[in-house]
Design a protein around this motif. Structure first.
Motif, short mmCIF file in Angstrom:
data_model
loop_
_atom_site.label_atom_id
_atom_site.label_comp_id
_atom_site.label_asym_id
_atom_site.label_seq_id
_atom_site.Cartn_x
_atom_site.Cartn_y
_atom_site.Cartn_z
N LYS A 1 -17.88 -14.30 -70.76
CA LYS A 1 -17.60 -12.77 -71.21
C LYS A 1 -16.27 -12.59 -71.77
O LYS A 1 -15.29 -12.84 -70.86
CB LYS A 1 -17.90 -11.86 -70.22
CG LYS A 1 -18.03 -10.28 -70.61
CD LYS A 1 -18.96 -9.64 -69.78
CE LYS A 1 -18.98 -8.38 -70.21
NZ LYS A 1 -20.15 -7.57 -69.11
N PHE A 2 -16.09 -11.78 -72.88
CA PHE A 2 -14.68 -11.71 -73.43
C PHE A 2 -14.51 -10.07 -73.50
O PHE A 2 -15.32 -9.59 -74.70
CB PHE A 2 -14.21 -12.49 -74.80
CG PHE A 2 -14.56 -14.08 -74.43
CD1 PHE A 2 -13.39 -14.78 -73.87
CD2 PHE A 2 -15.76 -14.51 -74.59
CE1 PHE A 2 -13.39 -15.99 -74.00
CE2 PHE A 2 -15.70 -16.06 -74.29
CZ PHE A 2 -14.57 -16.68 -73.91
N THR A 3 -13.61 -9.47 -72.79
CA THR A 3 -13.78 -8.10 -72.90
C THR A 3 -12.45 -7.62 -73.43
O THR A 3 -11.43 -7.80 -73.07
CB THR A 3 -14.06 -7.39 -71.47
OG1 THR A 3 -15.13 -7.96 -70.92
CG2 THR A 3 -14.22 -5.92 -71.75
N PHE A 4 -12.54 -6.79 -74.58
CA PHE A 4 -11.52 -5.99 -75.14
C PHE A 4 -11.23 -4.72 -75.05
O PHE A 4 -11.93 -3.93 -75.60
CB PHE A 4 -11.46 -6.60 -76.78
CG PHE A 4 -11.40 -8.02 -77.32
CD1 PHE A 4 -10.10 -8.46 -77.29
CD2 PHE A 4 -12.34 -8.75 -77.22
CE1 PHE A 4 -9.86 -9.71 -77.60
CE2 PHE A 4 -12.26 -10.25 -77.45
CZ PHE A 4 -11.05 -10.66 -77.64
N HIS A 5 -10.53 -4.35 -74.40
CA HIS A 5 -10.02 -3.08 -73.85
C HIS A 5 -9.14 -2.21 -74.71
O HIS A 5 -8.27 -2.75 -75.54
CB HIS A 5 -9.37 -2.72 -72.75
CG HIS A 5 -10.22 -3.52 -71.44
ND1 HIS A 5 -11.14 -3.05 -70.74
CD2 HIS A 5 -10.00 -4.74 -71.00
CE1 HIS A 5 -11.91 -3.72 -70.01
NE2 HIS A 5 -11.07 -4.82 -69.96
#
Lengths: 431, 187
Positions: A167-171
């Protein structure tokens, strides 16, 4: 059991309540896509294996886009397009987009979206490694070879090993100068070209959901460059709005359970990120544009399934307005629809096409073109010791033509800024 | 599938992508026409930079001149072998050039599937870095039943990882043969 979006879609396609990573399952395929390079051998294997009784499992689910080697005098390449035409006529295929007709589209992955085949919750296989692009619409999509495609063509089924998910989360909020291309090149530098082999790459976070469908497709498109089986972004209102505008076909929306298990999780704050490139000769050879600014280039290239969408040309035009390129710069719209939009979409009141032509870019017809080199007469193909800065997806030795050439992968902003200066340039100098 | 395979080693590095295995400009030839498909053998590995071709020294072309068959039939690779495009022409090109087995530290998924499902070459995984142990030209012998590789030039033996889940497909000779054997499709 808690499952990821990829696991849920695969379970549905396998007719199971749940699936676990590592499990080998047989899937019912919703869509099979092929093109001029792999279509003819796929059809040949299908005929050889199923013989006189060979039947296409479901003609409505087969989609064929000639797109790779179209505008060439190469007789073998032209023969492949003829073979597609013959097969489509013989079998009366409803979803064939023939060269030289109004139906001709261009690059298959962009065409799949435009023609409404990217349906959330479905399973899509294609004879092209960048088939993972379609995952931007919340579906499972991946590339296969000719033999697997021929098997699907005759049976509608294929085996697959359920992948673990990353999972790659961009905030945060996307800064103006940052693009989906920068995000995926950042990931590639972090996990390398085999960092996601046999795994699903799931993209999440408010920055991802703030992107247009075109930009989301750039993220999932390059999952294969990390070895990923698929790239996926859950469908939201933006996705549904796009799909409903394109088709009446039904779809189903899946999302990951909060307690779903992941192989690994990566978190990014987009406010702290900056424009990056992949230096020769690997998509994971990341550096900041700032660090390589001033490096010599001999060509610019804006095109392909990765960087040939209308969103890419809009970015380029923001920089190219009232400027001229210092190196030959090739502009290849990903589809005929994108090509038409170049004439109607404007920046500061001027059509994108006019901006590109006035800047001195060479505009060519829609196809995969020089992204993968192609036949010797392909426009934009790298020659000798060319150094190309390109919005495409791969910079392996010889990928864009000449084995001696070098390719920098970058966003459309970075390519346009570099083309104007004749050396690699940080787009923030112009924006 | 033969249970004992012998041949000369050809050693390559990490990340051998499909553009190096068979450059895209050659994907136009017929794969079914016996004569024309020899071109795939002729251009196999033609985009590998010469200094990295045939390790450890490099500079050894896989194919000599206009031949379509290589003197090397066992490929030793590093990690991520076959990364890049989905072109089945890649394992096909290796098969046309006479390669029987590839032994690498790891594979890209689509290349691995294509090798197995099309029955082109057997993709074994090794433990450790065989590419540093074996030299191009070494005489190798593989016992497929026992998953053992013997280097007859150095006298050393190595264990290969068992083929696992894909063994029945490899033994059948490809996905269609496997599906017929198991009654999934009519024979």
């Amino acid at each position: 059991m808690a499952m990821t979006i990829t696991e849920k879609i695969l379970a549905k396609a396998a007719g199971k309540k749940e699936v676990k990573p590592g499990e080998n399952i047989w899937l019912n395929v919703d869509t099979l896509m092929t093109h001029d390079v792999c279509g003819p051998p796929t059809f040949q294997i299908w005929q050889r294996e199923f013989g006189e009784q060979a039947k296409i499992w479901d003609k409505e689910k087969l989609v064929v886009f000639p797109d790779h080697y179209i505008f060439t005098g190469d007789k073998h390449a032209n023969r492949n397009v003829s073979l597609l035409q013959q097969f489509a006529t013989q079998h009366n295929l409803p979803n064939y987009y023939d060269v030289g007709t109004e139906r001709y589209k261009g690059v298959c992955h962009i065409a799949l979206a435009e023609e409404g085949f990217n349906l959330p919750g479905t399973v899509l296989f294609g004879t092209d490694s960048h088939t993972c692009t379609s995952g931007a619409f919340g579906l499972f999509s991946t590339g296969v070879g000719n033999t697997d495609a021929a098997f699907i063509l005759g049976t509608g089924k294929i085996w697959e090993k359920v992948p673990e998910s990353m999972k790659f989360t961009f905030h945060g909020q996307m800064p103006k100068y940052l693009t989906a291309k920068d995000l995926i090149l950042q990931i590639l530098g972090d996990i390398t070209t085999d960092g996601a082999t046999y795994r699903a790459m799931e993209f999440d976070g408010e920055a991802v959901f703030s992107l247009s469908m075109n930009e989301r497709m750039t993220l999932t498109n390059m999952a294969i460059e990390a070895g990923g089986m698929n790239g996926i972004i859950a469908a939201d209102e933006v996705t549904q709005e796009y799909v409903k505008r394109r088709t009446n076909r039904s779809f189903e929306i899946f999302t990951s359970d909060p307690a779903a298990k992941y192989h690994s999780k990566y978190e990014y704050n987009v406010a702290q990120m900056e424009p990056v490139v992949a230096k020769p000769h690997s998509p994971d050879n990341r550096d900041t544009v700032r660090n390589v600014a001033g490096s010599k280039i001999t060509k610019g290239y804006i095109g392909s399934c990765t960087g040939g969408k209308i969103s890419d040309f809009k970015m380029a035009c923001e920089i190219l307005l009232n400027k001229t390129v210092k190196v030959p710069t090739f502009v290849v719209p990903g589809s005929t629809e994108v090509a038409a939009l170049l004439e109607t979409e404007t920046y500061k009141g001027i059509s994108l096409k006019e901006i590109l032509l006035k800047a001195g870019c060479s505009l060519t017809k829609s196809s995969c073109a020089a992204c993968l080199g192609g036949p010797a007469d392909t426009i934009g193909r790298s020659v000798d010791h060319d150094i190309v800065v390109s919005t495409t997806n791969r910079n392996f030795p010889g990928r864009m033509g000449s084995k001696k050439s070098e390719v920098y992968l970058a966003s459309a902003y970075t390519v346009a800024a570099s083309a104007v200066n004749g050396v690699i340039t940080d787009p923030r100098d112009f924006l | 599938m033969k249970n004992r395979i012998e041949g000369k080693a050809y050693v390559l590095g990490d990340n051998i992508d499909t553009d190096q295995i068979i450059p895209a400009e050659h994907l136009v030839y017929s794969l079914s026409d016996e004569e024309e498909s020899k071109k795939y053998g002729q251009f196999a590995l033609s985009s590998v930079p010469l200094e990295q071709a045939g390790l450890p020294d490099g500079g050894i072309p896989f194919i000599k001149g206009d031949n379509h068959l290589s003197e090397f039939s066992i490929m030793i690779g590093g990690s991520n072998f076959g990364c890049g495009s989905s072109r089945e022409h890649a394992p096909f090109a290796l098969q046309k050039a006479g390669v029987k087995i590839v032994i690498a530290e790891s594979y890209a998924r689509i290349f691995y599937r294509n090798a197995v499902d099309g029955g082109f070459v057997i993709p074994y995984e090794c433990t450790g870095k065989l590419k540093q142990e074996i030299c191009t030209g070494d005489l190798l012998e593989i016992d497929v039943d026992r998953n053992i590789l013997k280097n007859n030039t150095s006298g050393k033996e190595y264990h290969l990882k068992p083929l696992g889940d894909v063994l029945p497909i490899v033994e059948a000779g490809g996905i269609f043969e496997y599906a017929r054997k198991t009654g999934m499709i009519e024979s």
